[in-house]
Design a protein around this motif. Sequence first.
Motif, PDB file in Angstrom:
ATOM      1  N   GLN A 278       5.501  41.419  68.010  1.00 34.43           N
ATOM      2  CA  GLN A 278       5.981  42.692  67.460  1.00 34.43           C
ATOM      3  C   GLN A 278       4.861  43.712  67.354  1.00 34.43           C
ATOM      4  OE1 GLN A 278       5.532  44.386  64.393  1.00 34.43           O
ATOM      5  NE2 GLN A 278       7.199  45.859  64.763  1.00 34.43           N
ATOM      6  N   ALA A 279       3.655  43.244  67.055  1.00 35.54           N
ATOM      7  CA  ALA A 279       2.504  44.145  66.918  1.00 35.54           C
ATOM      8  C   ALA A 279       2.110  44.789  68.242  1.00 35.54           C
ATOM      9  CB  ALA A 279       1.314  43.392  66.318  1.00 35.54           C
ATOM     10  N   ARG A 280       2.558  44.224  69.359  1.00 38.55           N
ATOM     11  CA  ARG A 280       2.213  44.780  70.665  1.00 38.55           C
ATOM     12  C   ARG A 280       3.156  45.906  71.097  1.00 38.55           C
ATOM     13  NH1 ARG A 280       1.274  40.846  75.426  1.00 38.55           N
ATOM     14  NH2 ARG A 280       0.288  42.757  76.188  1.00 38.55           N
ATOM     15  N   GLY A 283       3.677  52.137  69.282  1.00 37.38           N
ATOM     16  CA  GLY A 283       4.127  52.876  68.114  1.00 37.38           C
ATOM     17  C   GLY A 283       4.489  54.311  68.449  1.00 37.38           C
ATOM     18  N   LYS A 284       4.347  55.177  67.474  1.00 37.74           N
ATOM     19  CA  LYS A 284       4.733  56.576  67.581  1.00 37.74           C
ATOM     20  C   LYS A 284       4.001  57.253  68.738  1.00 37.74           C
ATOM     21  CE  LYS A 284       5.042  60.697  64.634  1.00 37.74           C
ATOM     22  NZ  LYS A 284       4.708  61.243  63.301  1.00 37.74           N
ATOM     23  N   PRO A 288      -0.978  52.966  69.916  1.00 35.08           N
ATOM     24  CA  PRO A 288      -0.967  51.613  69.342  1.00 35.08           C
ATOM     25  C   PRO A 288      -0.205  51.611  68.025  1.00 35.08           C
ATOM     26  CG  PRO A 288      -3.151  52.165  70.140  1.00 35.08           C
ATOM     27  CD  PRO A 288      -2.338  53.429  70.234  1.00 35.08           C
ATOM     28  N   PRO A 289       0.520  50.527  67.725  1.00 37.84           N
ATOM     29  CA  PRO A 289       1.333  50.494  66.512  1.00 37.84           C
ATOM     30  C   PRO A 289       0.487  50.673  65.259  1.00 37.84           C
ATOM     31  CG  PRO A 289       1.154  48.309  67.493  1.00 37.84           C
ATOM     32  CD  PRO A 289       0.597  49.272  68.497  1.00 37.84           C
ATOM     33  N   THR A 290       1.017  51.413  64.322  1.00 33.69           N
ATOM     34  CA  THR A 290       0.341  51.687  63.062  1.00 33.69           C
ATOM     35  C   THR A 290       1.131  51.064  61.925  1.00 33.69           C
ATOM     36  OG1 THR A 290      -0.487  53.798  63.920  1.00 33.69           O
ATOM     37  CG2 THR A 290      -0.512  53.507  61.537  1.00 33.69           C
ATOM     38  N   ARG A 291       0.455  50.442  61.002  1.00 33.77           N
ATOM     39  CA  ARG A 291       1.110  49.886  59.831  1.00 33.77           C
ATOM     40  C   ARG A 291       1.269  50.981  58.785  1.00 33.77           C
ATOM     41  NH1 ARG A 291       3.753  45.486  61.361  1.00 33.77           N
ATOM     42  NH2 ARG A 291       2.415  44.046  62.512  1.00 33.77           N
ATOM     43  N   GLU A 321       6.627  59.591  58.827  1.00 26.51           N
ATOM     44  CA  GLU A 321       6.422  59.026  60.162  1.00 26.51           C
ATOM     45  C   GLU A 321       7.690  58.386  60.715  1.00 26.51           C
ATOM     46  OE1 GLU A 321       3.687  59.611  61.639  1.00 26.51           O
ATOM     47  OE2 GLU A 321       2.328  60.139  60.002  1.00 26.51           O
ATOM     48  N   ASP A 322       8.505  57.812  59.837  1.00 26.99           N
ATOM     49  CA  ASP A 322       9.748  57.169  60.269  1.00 26.99           C
ATOM     50  C   ASP A 322      10.652  57.056  59.053  1.00 26.99           C
ATOM     51  OD1 ASP A 322      11.622  56.016  61.889  1.00 26.99           O
ATOM     52  OD2 ASP A 322      10.380  54.321  62.519  1.00 26.99           O
TER      53      ASP A 322
END
Length: 361
Positions: A278-280, A283-284, A288-291, A321-322
């Motif tokens: 899931q981390a791969r 993201g926005k 790269p995906p941001t927590r 952001e979401d």
Amino acid sequence: MRTVAVVGTGLIGTSAALALSARGIAVHLEDADHDAARTAAALGAGTVEPAEGPVDLAVIAVPPALVGPVLADCQQRGLARCYTDVASVKSGPRADIAALGLDTTHYIGSHPMAGREISGPLAGRADLFEGRPWVLTPTPDTDTDTLNAALELVALCGAVPVVMDAAAHDRAVALVSHTPQLVSSLVAARLEHAEETAVRLSGQGVRDVTRIAASDPRMWIDILSANAGVVADILEDVAADLGETVAALRSLQAADEAKRREGAQGITEVMRRGNAGQARIPGKHGAPPTRYATVAVLIGDQPGELARLFGDAGRAGVNIEDIAIEHSTGQQAGLVQLSVAPSAATGLTAALRERGWSVRD
């Protein structure tokens, strides 16, 4: 590019036609279902009147199995100077085109990575492709003019071009699109005959997993028939993981402490792998995906409440952001989950509480 023909006015064809028409392109619509073409035209996607001469580009928006025959017909009629299809599988149509001996100099395969769980011209949206990847799969002899025409199409639709080999594309979509569709359907199928009291407990988790299970089975038969082997290979791997997970769950019930530890390790490992996968996911804006931190706000189901919440967040100087909304069963309320930068969460929580919002810890 000044003129385009869109052959096939389902969700993808109509959405492309709407985007092109909005940018001043003259779009001519065709469909074996004349009512569908007329519906798309009524939505502003173009005209059902035939073009007076060859258009700059023909976009063939039909199921994978029909791409070859439809392209043959279009080339025989001299419909366009360049051709592309937008089918969700590329190897099968390419093989059909080669078997039919069609001109591939002026043809390029493509696939916009966008869609909805509903289909037909009425589902079309001009912004469907905004910011989405649009894969291009040129043949070895696709000429530069055709590639440029396809790139212009992608740009006009607001998408991001990605050039790939056809077979690599099919393996990729089997993993990130076709298999998730079937897994979503399999989970949702468990609900068909479930007790009503159980279904009424459904929360955001099951809604997220089963959202795409609402898709049209007829459309997916066309897609899966063209990529069945690759999808089956992936599902076999998923089935192996499921078997190991079932065994681990059984071990958690064992009387033997060592067995229970073994089961816990098995569940932990599959969830760890899930975390890593899931981390791969980008993201926005593809970064790269941001927590993000989540600020959960109880909100009434009334006109203007979301606008007021967003306005108060804006006045607090916080960018949202979401967003996700979990609706309460049987109540006129819901829980709005605002995803924000971790550094902004505390300040936003305080600001919203000052303005009377019920923020959940």
